[in-house]
Design an enzyme around this catalytic site. Sequence first.
Site, PDB file in Angstrom:
ATOM      1  N   GLU A 122       7.737  59.666 154.018  1.00 19.02           N
ATOM      2  CA  GLU A 122       6.822  59.752 153.604  1.00 19.02           C
ATOM      3  C   GLU A 122       5.535  58.619 154.526  1.00 19.02           C
ATOM      4  O   GLU A 122       4.799  57.530 154.908  1.00 19.02           O
ATOM      5  CB  GLU A 122       6.446  58.349 152.889  1.00 19.02           C
ATOM      6  CG  GLU A 122       7.353  58.527 151.218  1.00 19.02           C
ATOM      7  CD  GLU A 122       7.141  58.194 150.613  1.00 19.02           C
ATOM      8  OE1 GLU A 122       6.038  58.224 150.212  1.00 19.02           O
ATOM      9  OE2 GLU A 122       7.851  58.902 149.080  1.00 19.02           O
ATOM     10  N   PHE A 132       7.517  65.288 143.508  1.00 22.83           N
ATOM     11  CA  PHE A 132       6.259  65.516 144.473  1.00 22.83           C
ATOM     12  C   PHE A 132       6.666  66.637 145.192  1.00 22.83           C
ATOM     13  O   PHE A 132       7.300  66.268 146.373  1.00 22.83           O
ATOM     14  CB  PHE A 132       6.126  64.173 144.449  1.00 22.83           C
ATOM     15  CG  PHE A 132       5.273  63.826 144.778  1.00 22.83           C
ATOM     16  CD1 PHE A 132       3.694  63.760 144.450  1.00 22.83           C
ATOM     17  CD2 PHE A 132       4.440  64.308 146.781  1.00 22.83           C
ATOM     18  CE1 PHE A 132       2.460  63.839 144.980  1.00 22.83           C
ATOM     19  CE2 PHE A 132       3.158  63.898 147.089  1.00 22.83           C
ATOM     20  CZ  PHE A 132       2.593  63.598 146.179  1.00 22.83           C
ATOM     21  N   ALA A 133       6.238  67.768 145.269  1.00 21.26           N
ATOM     22  CA  ALA A 133       6.153  68.864 146.205  1.00 21.26           C
ATOM     23  C   ALA A 133       5.143  69.170 147.815  1.00 21.26           C
ATOM     24  O   ALA A 133       4.566  69.567 146.934  1.00 21.26           O
ATOM     25  CB  ALA A 133       6.895  69.371 145.709  1.00 21.26           C
ATOM     26  N   LEU A 134       5.109  68.230 148.499  1.00 19.54           N
ATOM     27  CA  LEU A 134       3.623  68.778 148.737  1.00 19.54           C
ATOM     28  C   LEU A 134       4.392  69.191 150.051  1.00 19.54           C
ATOM     29  O   LEU A 134       3.718  70.174 150.485  1.00 19.54           O
ATOM     30  CB  LEU A 134       3.730  66.766 150.144  1.00 19.54           C
ATOM     31  CG  LEU A 134       2.253  66.698 150.813  1.00 19.54           C
ATOM     32  CD1 LEU A 134       1.108  67.603 149.879  1.00 19.54           C
ATOM     33  CD2 LEU A 134       2.114  65.399 151.286  1.00 19.54           C
ATOM     34  N   ILE A 162      12.529  68.460 148.988  1.00 20.86           N
ATOM     35  CA  ILE A 162      12.200  67.567 147.504  1.00 20.86           C
ATOM     36  C   ILE A 162      13.239  66.385 147.725  1.00 20.86           C
ATOM     37  O   ILE A 162      13.765  67.074 146.830  1.00 20.86           O
ATOM     38  CB  ILE A 162      11.641  68.339 147.338  1.00 20.86           C
ATOM     39  CG1 ILE A 162      10.283  69.307 147.719  1.00 20.86           C
ATOM     40  CG2 ILE A 162       9.988  68.027 146.340  1.00 20.86           C
ATOM     41  CD1 ILE A 162       9.089  68.619 148.807  1.00 20.86           C
ATOM     42  N   GLU A 198       5.284  57.783 164.005  1.00 20.82           N
ATOM     43  CA  GLU A 198       4.597  58.577 164.794  1.00 20.82           C
ATOM     44  C   GLU A 198       3.962  58.218 164.013  1.00 20.82           C
ATOM     45  O   GLU A 198       2.434  57.472 164.179  1.00 20.82           O
ATOM     46  CB  GLU A 198       5.723  59.368 165.866  1.00 20.82           C
ATOM     47  CG  GLU A 198       6.269  58.849 166.615  1.00 20.82           C
ATOM     48  CD  GLU A 198       7.766  59.270 166.056  1.00 20.82           C
ATOM     49  OE1 GLU A 198       7.923  59.962 164.274  1.00 20.82           O
ATOM     50  OE2 GLU A 198       9.272  58.629 166.571  1.00 20.82           O
ATOM     51  N   PRO A 218       8.731  74.255 155.136  1.00 17.59           N
ATOM     52  CA  PRO A 218       9.028  74.677 156.601  1.00 17.59           C
ATOM     53  C   PRO A 218       8.290  73.891 157.531  1.00 17.59           C
ATOM     54  O   PRO A 218       8.590  74.175 158.072  1.00 17.59           O
ATOM     55  CB  PRO A 218       9.714  75.793 156.750  1.00 17.59           C
ATOM     56  CG  PRO A 218       9.584  75.991 154.722  1.00 17.59           C
ATOM     57  CD  PRO A 218       8.586  75.088 154.119  1.00 17.59           C
TER      58      PRO A 218
END
Length: 383
Positions: free
Chosen positions: A360, A115-117, A149, A364, A120
């Site tokens: 995830e 799963f790539a959200l 990822i 902060e 850089p």
Amino acid sequence: MDKHVIEDVDGFCKELRPIEDLCYLERRYNDQLVPLARKYRLLGMHIPKELGGRGADEYTYARSLVRIGMEGSGIRSFFSAHSSLAQSTLLRYGNDKQYEDYLKPSVRGEKVLAFALTEPDAGSNPLDMRATARLDGDCYILNGTKYLITNATIADAIIVFAKTDNNRISAFIIDMDKSVEREELTAKMGTPTTDTGMFELSDYRVARENLIGKEGEGWDIAKEALMNGRLSVAAGCVGSIRDCLAEVIRYAKERVQYGKPIAKHQLIQEHIATMRVNLSASTTMLTRAVALKERWERDRDNKNLKKIADRAIAEAKLFCSSAAYDASDRAVQIFGGRGWSYLYRVGRHFVDNRVCRIYEGTDEILKLKIASSILGKEFRAYS
Ligand SMILES: Cc1cc2nc3c(=O)[nH]c(=O)nc-3n(C[C@H](O)[C@H](O)[C@H](O)COP(=O)(O)OP(=O)(O)OC[C@H]3O[C@@H](n4cnc5c(N)ncnc54)[C@H](O)[C@@H]3O)c2cc1C
């Protein structure tokens, strides 16, 4: 609770131990993990039986992740990416062809998912992402770099987020063919039991039918996936605290200093008591979050319930990850010099747990999310 799934998870974890040892000693991911998970039929625990999965309910799945978390946050990360993030997204938003081409094979263990959200320059704020997807006839043309990822270099297919028209985010499932440049990120502080990497897409053509959900719906899809991902981090952290506690109870009774087992020293007892209290609190928060998530899944149009579940999950992830980090720190302290080593489980938990406060949603960002959920959107500290 499905006891067969729980038993299989336990069998998997026990058989995994020598592989874990190799990962920590060689400091890199070992490719025996996936075949072993396949052997125990754990690659689609929460996917309905009609689609080939085990049909585990939310409680069984969370309990499984607690058990897997006892083996470390790295191994749990693999399941978070493959199952909690990617499979859940396909299950909810995928079309029939995506079920056939990706979801079912992933459950059978023929395809590893990721799963790539993150990119850089877009971490805490994915809306800053630069990846683009331009429609060209029956295809979208994807360009961009995805960074940090989980499963990136072992995945057969990855859910990728990119900006389509009007700067809106869309989600795609894409095959990892040779045109995709991938690189393993090996200089990690911990989690050698899982693969972490990056990849670059340059003029990658993906069929229109690989769009997940509707165009522009990607951000909502991602936020929902993150609820699943955070819940799995919280569950894994509960497992990690549990394992650290079991290790220190055993060690503190055996290790003798000043003529008595260190378990009789009051300052050691203070560490153990704090770990135990944090385990109880974390378990309670996890259970509450799972219950609210489960209620919302049965009443998905209830926006207020979704908001409450989302907040409870954020609270659980925030609390459990800090509690796990603290527990592993105390466990290392109780083990003394031996704790400062990958040869002992507590040292492994210590390095692995640090990242749970980062991915995830960082500490902060989760605090800001929880505060704005209580104060109201107009008080949101980030845009
Ligand atoms: C091992 C590992 C595995 C990962 N796996 C995945 C994956 O599978 N898929 C994926 O998409 N991503 C993954 N990630 C990426 C992860 O989600 C990001 O690292 C995380 O969201 C933080 O982004 P960043 O690292 O760019 O930090 P940044 O966003 O640059 O943040 C740096 C610091 O600034 C703070 N900060 C940022 N904005 C604010 C603000 N508004 N207010 C206060 N403080 C702020 C942050 O809390 C943090 O302390 C993974 C990361 C790691 C380390």
